[in-house]
Design a protein around this motif. Structure first.
Motif, PDB file in Angstrom:
ATOM      1  N   ILE A 153       0.834  -1.195   0.000  1.00 58.84           N
ATOM      2  CA  ILE A 153       0.000   0.000   0.000  1.00 58.84           C
ATOM      3  C   ILE A 153       0.872   1.250   0.000  1.00 58.84           C
ATOM      4  N   VAL A 154       0.586   2.156  -0.920  1.00 61.06           N
ATOM      5  CA  VAL A 154       1.327   3.408  -1.018  1.00 61.06           C
ATOM      6  C   VAL A 154       0.499   4.508  -0.357  1.00 61.06           C
ATOM      7  N   LEU A 155       1.044   5.118   0.690  1.00 61.19           N
ATOM      8  CA  LEU A 155       0.391   6.222   1.389  1.00 61.19           C
ATOM      9  C   LEU A 155       1.134   7.513   1.069  1.00 61.19           C
ATOM     10  N   VAL A 156       0.406   8.534   0.669  1.00 62.91           N
ATOM     11  CA  VAL A 156       1.022   9.814   0.344  1.00 62.91           C
ATOM     12  C   VAL A 156       0.810  10.787   1.500  1.00 62.91           C
ATOM     13  N   ALA A 157       1.409  11.970   1.370  1.00 62.44           N
ATOM     14  CA  ALA A 157       1.447  12.924   2.480  1.00 62.44           C
ATOM     15  C   ALA A 157       0.068  13.303   2.997  1.00 62.44           C
ATOM     16  N   ASN A 158      -0.917  13.407   2.098  1.00 64.31           N
ATOM     17  CA  ASN A 158      -2.239  13.857   2.550  1.00 64.31           C
ATOM     18  C   ASN A 158      -3.028  12.768   3.275  1.00 64.31           C
ATOM     19  N   LYS A 159      -2.433  11.600   3.481  1.00 65.07           N
ATOM     20  CA  LYS A 159      -3.077  10.521   4.233  1.00 65.07           C
ATOM     21  C   LYS A 159      -2.663  10.510   5.705  1.00 65.07           C
ATOM     22  N   ARG A 160      -1.921  11.542   6.123  1.00 63.11           N
ATOM     23  CA  ARG A 160      -1.436  11.545   7.499  1.00 63.11           C
ATOM     24  C   ARG A 160      -2.590  11.541   8.506  1.00 63.11           C
ATOM     25  N   ASN A 161      -3.634  12.349   8.276  1.00 66.34           N
ATOM     26  CA  ASN A 161      -4.767  12.360   9.192  1.00 66.34           C
ATOM     27  C   ASN A 161      -5.466  11.003   9.241  1.00 66.34           C
ATOM     28  N   MET A 162      -5.596  10.369   8.087  1.00 66.60           N
ATOM     29  CA  MET A 162      -6.203   9.044   8.044  1.00 66.60           C
ATOM     30  C   MET A 162      -5.403   8.046   8.862  1.00 66.60           C
ATOM     31  N   VAL A 163      -4.084   8.067   8.699  1.00 63.32           N
ATOM     32  CA  VAL A 163      -3.223   7.154   9.444  1.00 63.32           C
ATOM     33  C   VAL A 163      -3.370   7.397  10.945  1.00 63.32           C
ATOM     34  N   TYR A 164      -3.382   8.666  11.333  1.00 61.97           N
ATOM     35  CA  TYR A 164      -3.536   8.995  12.745  1.00 61.97           C
ATOM     36  C   TYR A 164      -4.843   8.417  13.290  1.00 61.97           C
ATOM     37  N   SER A 165      -5.949   8.704  12.615  1.00 65.70           N
ATOM     38  CA  SER A 165      -7.252   8.304  13.142  1.00 65.70           C
ATOM     39  C   SER A 165      -7.424   6.787  13.167  1.00 65.70           C
ATOM     40  N   ARG A 166      -6.870   6.097  12.179  1.00 60.84           N
ATOM     41  CA  ARG A 166      -7.042   4.647  12.141  1.00 60.84           C
ATOM     42  C   ARG A 166      -6.151   3.917  13.136  1.00 60.84           C
ATOM     43  N   LEU A 167      -4.965   4.449  13.379  1.00 64.57           N
ATOM     44  CA  LEU A 167      -4.052   3.773  14.311  1.00 64.57           C
ATOM     45  C   LEU A 167      -4.209   4.256  15.747  1.00 64.57           C
ATOM     46  N   ALA A 168      -4.911   5.363  15.941  1.00 65.72           N
ATOM     47  CA  ALA A 168      -5.054   5.908  17.299  1.00 65.72           C
ATOM     48  C   ALA A 168      -5.662   4.892  18.253  1.00 65.72           C
ATOM     49  N   ARG A 169      -6.635   4.136  17.784  1.00 65.65           N
ATOM     50  CA  ARG A 169      -7.289   3.152  18.654  1.00 65.65           C
ATOM     51  C   ARG A 169      -6.321   2.059  19.096  1.00 65.65           C
ATOM     52  N   ARG A 170      -5.353   1.732  18.215  1.00 56.46           N
ATOM     53  CA  ARG A 170      -4.371   0.708  18.593  1.00 56.46           C
ATOM     54  C   ARG A 170      -3.443   1.238  19.691  1.00 56.46           C
ATOM     55  N   LEU A 171      -3.043   2.512  19.573  1.00 59.05           N
ATOM     56  CA  LEU A 171      -2.208   3.093  20.619  1.00 59.05           C
ATOM     57  C   LEU A 171      -2.960   3.137  21.947  1.00 59.05           C
ATOM     58  N   ARG A 172      -4.221   3.555  21.895  1.00 57.19           N
ATOM     59  CA  ARG A 172      -5.000   3.628  23.138  1.00 57.19           C
ATOM     60  C   ARG A 172      -5.220   2.242  23.727  1.00 57.19           C
ATOM     61  N   HIS A 173      -5.391   1.265  22.861  1.00 64.99           N
ATOM     62  CA  HIS A 173      -5.550  -0.116  23.325  1.00 64.99           C
ATOM     63  C   HIS A 173      -4.347  -0.554  24.156  1.00 64.99           C
ATOM     64  N   HIS A 174      -3.160  -0.117  23.746  1.00 68.27           N
ATOM     65  CA  HIS A 174      -1.932  -0.491  24.453  1.00 68.27           C
ATOM     66  C   HIS A 174      -1.541   0.534  25.519  1.00 68.27           C
ATOM     67  N   GLY A 175      -2.356   1.569  25.700  1.00 71.91           N
ATOM     68  CA  GLY A 175      -2.041   2.586  26.695  1.00 71.91           C
ATOM     69  C   GLY A 175      -0.862   3.451  26.322  1.00 71.91           C
ATOM     70  N   MET A 176      -0.670   3.681  25.020  1.00 69.08           N
ATOM     71  CA  MET A 176       0.462   4.462  24.536  1.00 69.08           C
ATOM     72  C   MET A 176       0.032   5.882  24.195  1.00 69.08           C
ATOM     73  N   THR A 177       0.974   6.790  24.223  1.00 67.64           N
ATOM     74  CA  THR A 177       0.703   8.192  23.899  1.00 67.64           C
ATOM     75  C   THR A 177       1.523   8.698  22.721  1.00 67.64           C
ATOM     76  N   HIS A 178       2.528   7.931  22.317  1.00 66.57           N
ATOM     77  CA  HIS A 178       3.403   8.337  21.213  1.00 66.57           C
ATOM     78  C   HIS A 178       3.420   7.240  20.139  1.00 66.57           C
ATOM     79  N   PHE A 179       3.338   7.641  18.878  1.00 68.16           N
ATOM     80  CA  PHE A 179       3.403   6.664  17.798  1.00 68.16           C
ATOM     81  C   PHE A 179       4.752   5.965  17.764  1.00 68.16           C
TER      82      PHE A 179
END
Length: 294
Positions: free
Chosen positions: A47-73
């Motif tokens: 999968i090729v992700l370009v610069a304008n997909k940064r918000n999408m990446v944040y929102s989709r992976l945020a739940r995984r960070l919260r699941h693990h109790g993390m605050t930094h990517f």
């Protein structure tokens, strides 16, 4: 006790995504983190992700960070490195996979498939190579039942996807009734059961249709695929738009030997491989045949 499922009905289900505008930016993602994520998903899934997909990446992976109790990517990336291609990698890939599908999407393909398989000798086999939540392979199975009649018992649809969450939903064969009601009444009655009680508002694929479809995980970038031909047709629609040209050409070259000599490759409306692969030539609107066919 009355049954949970009644004849008739139907639905669709796409994993809901939180609105990016409503995501609270409480997690730290640096440009280096985003670049690293892009590299990982390209290397692992193509999968090729370009610069304008940064918000999408944040929102989709945020739940995984919260699941693990993390605050930094950066912490999450360290976890992925630690675990290798196991554990959290599946959730990482699933989060960044887009599942946009519907029953009989790109409807012009299905009458052509019906004509292609009608009257064929031997069992018919079709591969749905980006099955998502199941609407495409079940649509193919409906067409095979309609076109082949009693011979549909011998037909099989191989349905694969890299997203294991989507595959679990596909295997269940349960969809919102409002999605299935977009089909004509004859197909709804023939191929679906309507939910009752706690299943009200849902529809389930009938067992005889579900029995035609074999689901399994598959990464198109893997050096070996757990599928074998020959297939009468391969559907790989609206997935290779996320790949670069080199990856597209490599996958197309691997599709070719899995097709019967007169087999068809169905692609998405935004995909054009006329100049990408010498193995295929355009036959019609987003439909290809083997270039070696006499």
């Amino acid at each position: 006790m009355s049954p949970t499922w009644l004849p008739e009905a139907a639905p669709e289900a796409v994993r809901p995504e939180p609105s990016e505008q409503l995501i609270e930016r409480d997690l730290v993602m640096t440009q280096a983190d985003f670049t690293h994520i892009c590299e990982l998903i390209h290397r692992h899934a193509g999968i090729v992700l370009v610069a304008n997909k940064r918000n999408m990446v944040y929102s989709r992976l945020a739940r995984r960070l919260r699941h693990h109790g993390m605050t930094h990517f950066s912490q999450y990336l360290a976890l992925l490195k630690q675990e290798g291609l196991t554990g959290e990698w599946g959730a990482f890939t699933n989060a960044l996979t887009t599942n946009l599908t519907a029953f009989f999407r790109e409807a012009h393909h299905f009458p052509l498939l019906a004509r292609h398989v009608t009257g064929r000798s031997g069992p018919v086999r079709v591969w749905s190579a980006a099955a998502s939540t199941g609407e495409e392979p079940y649509s193919i199975a409906m067409i095979l039942q309609e076109a082949l009649g009693h011979r549909a018992n011998e037909a099989r649809v191989v349905a694969t996807d890299i997203d294991t969450d989507a595959l679990a939903q596909a295997r269940a064969g349960v969809y919102p009734l409002e999605q299935v009601q977009k089909l004509d009444e004859v197909r709804i009655k023939r191929f679906f059961m309507r939910g009752k009680g706690d299943k009200a508002g849902l529809a389930k694929v009938r067992p005889e249709l579900a029995a035609m479809v074999e689901f399994g995980p598959l990464n198109l970038l893997s050096p070996q695929w757990p599928v074998s031909g020959p297939f009468d047709a391969i559907f790989c629609r609206n997935v290779m738009i996320y790949f670069d040209k080199a990856t597209q050409a490599r996958i197309l070259s691997r599709f070719a030997p899995l097709l019967k000599p007169d087999g068809l490759l169905f692609t998405g409306h935004s995909e054009n491989f006329s100049y990408t692969s010498q193995a295929f030539r355009l036959r019609g609107q987003t439909v290809y045949e083997l270039a070696s066919r006499a």
